[in-house]
Write an enzyme that holds these catalytic residues in place. Structure first.
Site, PDB file in Angstrom:
ATOM      1  N   LYS A 101       0.842  -1.203   0.000  1.00 39.36           N
ATOM      2  CA  LYS A 101       0.000   0.000   0.000  1.00 39.36           C
ATOM      3  C   LYS A 101       0.874   1.250   0.000  1.00 39.36           C
ATOM      4  O   LYS A 101       1.754   1.408   0.846  1.00 39.36           O
ATOM      5  CB  LYS A 101      -0.921   0.014   1.226  1.00 39.36           C
ATOM      6  CG  LYS A 101      -2.103  -0.907   1.126  1.00 39.36           C
ATOM      7  CD  LYS A 101      -2.995  -0.833   2.357  1.00 39.36           C
ATOM      8  CE  LYS A 101      -3.909   0.355   2.336  1.00 39.36           C
ATOM      9  NZ  LYS A 101      -4.878   0.328   3.475  1.00 39.36           N
ATOM     10  N   LEU A 102       0.579   2.110  -0.954  1.00 43.61           N
ATOM     11  CA  LEU A 102       1.297   3.368  -1.099  1.00 43.61           C
ATOM     12  C   LEU A 102       0.287   4.509  -1.203  1.00 43.61           C
ATOM     13  O   LEU A 102      -0.797   4.338  -1.769  1.00 43.61           O
ATOM     14  CB  LEU A 102       2.154   3.354  -2.362  1.00 43.61           C
ATOM     15  CG  LEU A 102       3.224   2.257  -2.461  1.00 43.61           C
ATOM     16  CD1 LEU A 102       3.702   2.125  -3.891  1.00 43.61           C
ATOM     17  CD2 LEU A 102       4.385   2.557  -1.533  1.00 43.61           C
TER      18      LEU A 102
END
Length: 296
Positions: A101-102
């Site tokens: 997750k970014l």
């Protein structure tokens, strides 16, 4: 997770912080601290440790978030993602079962583009606007997480209203627009609606690729008596999407269009600050445990 048996599950710094305070996870936290030499190593191992516990229960993927404080540093995000994937690999978990997750900043999206080319799959979070969605699709990221509830919260506060009807619900309308755009132009990026406040928002997005739903709302959905009609359909996407051609954005265009969207600018910045604050609080807890270990 055991109760509702979802296919996939996700984590973020706020959820990990809450879980790390629970007595039932004390042994997991203690084990992580005892096997770590530095604070950074302990934090990475802790996030992966919770991911490993989730993967024992779900048949699909777990999303593990990169520190939000790296949101504007592409290279640092790439390095952290590779580190997390290696920790999963060391535990016997294939990278296909992990989504990194970014934050949906320009730097986060460019980091995801590079990682996807290496076969590391990414989930772009804190998604509030079409320029973010377009840049993610063009970068061939695996999945995006548009935040339905936070979008609606912002407009509710801005307009001074406590609720919206089905047709005017801002968060739902945004996800519907992204869905139709992606399907019309053949993008493979999956859309996972997130941050729901009520079941109406969820039901209005029935048919979306994926939805991430809290236990409380899952329970409300479980006891609904009626069948759920499909609201989103790829076959109707072409007629429901007003765009005549797909769009592509360079960095300057992305930043300007995001800047012009007051809601998205506010919520992206706020989301990064929130996750960063919770990560810092968690670090203090883990650092204290490391100090106690070294002085024991």
């Amino acid at each position: 997770i055991k109760t509702y048996q979802p296919t996939d599950a996700t984590t973020n710094p706020s959820l990990i912080l809450a879980a790390a305070k629970m007595p039932q996870y004390k042994q997991l936290v203690d084990s992580t601290v005892s096997s770590s030499a530095t604070l950074e190593e302990a934090m990475d191992r802790l996030f992966v440790a919770f991911g490993l516990e989730i993967l024992k229960v779900v048949p699909g993927r777990v999303s593990t978030e990169v520190d939000a404080r790296l949101s504007f540093d592409k290279d640092a995000q790439v390095a952290k993602a590779r580190r997390l994937i290696k920790l999963y690999a060391d535990a016997g978990i294939a990278k296909e079962r992990v989504l990194i997750k970014l934050s949906s900043t320009w730097e986060g999206i460019q980091a995801a583009k590079l990682l996807e080319a290496e076969g590391i799959h990414c989930n772009l979070t804190l998604m509030f606007s079409m320029p973010q969605a377009i840049a993610c699709a063009e970068s061939k990221v695996t999945l995006i997480s548009p935040f339905v509830g936070r979008i609606t919260d912002w407009y509710g506060k801005k307009l001074g209203v406590s609720s919206f009807d089905r047709e005017s619900e801002p968060g739902v309308r945004f996800v519907r627009g992204v869905y139709n755009y992606y399907k019309k132009f053949g993008y493979k990026t999956e859309i996972m609606g997130a941050s729901f406040r009520n079941t109406m928002q969820i039901l209005e997005l029935a048919g979306c690729d994926l939805l991430t739903i809290s236990p409380a709302l899952l329970e409300q959905l479980r006891v609904l008596p009626a069948e759920v009609p499909r609201r989103l359909c790829s076959e109707r996407a072409s007629q429901d999407c007003p765009d005549s051609a797909a769009r592509s954005l360079n960095e300057a265009e992305f930043r300007w269009q995001l800047n012009e969207d007051e809601m998205a600018t506010d919520k992206l910045a706020e989301g990064i600050r929130r996750f960063a604050a919770d990560a810092a609080t968690l670090e203090k807890q883990i650092e204290a445990a490391l100090v106690a270990k070294s002085s024991a």
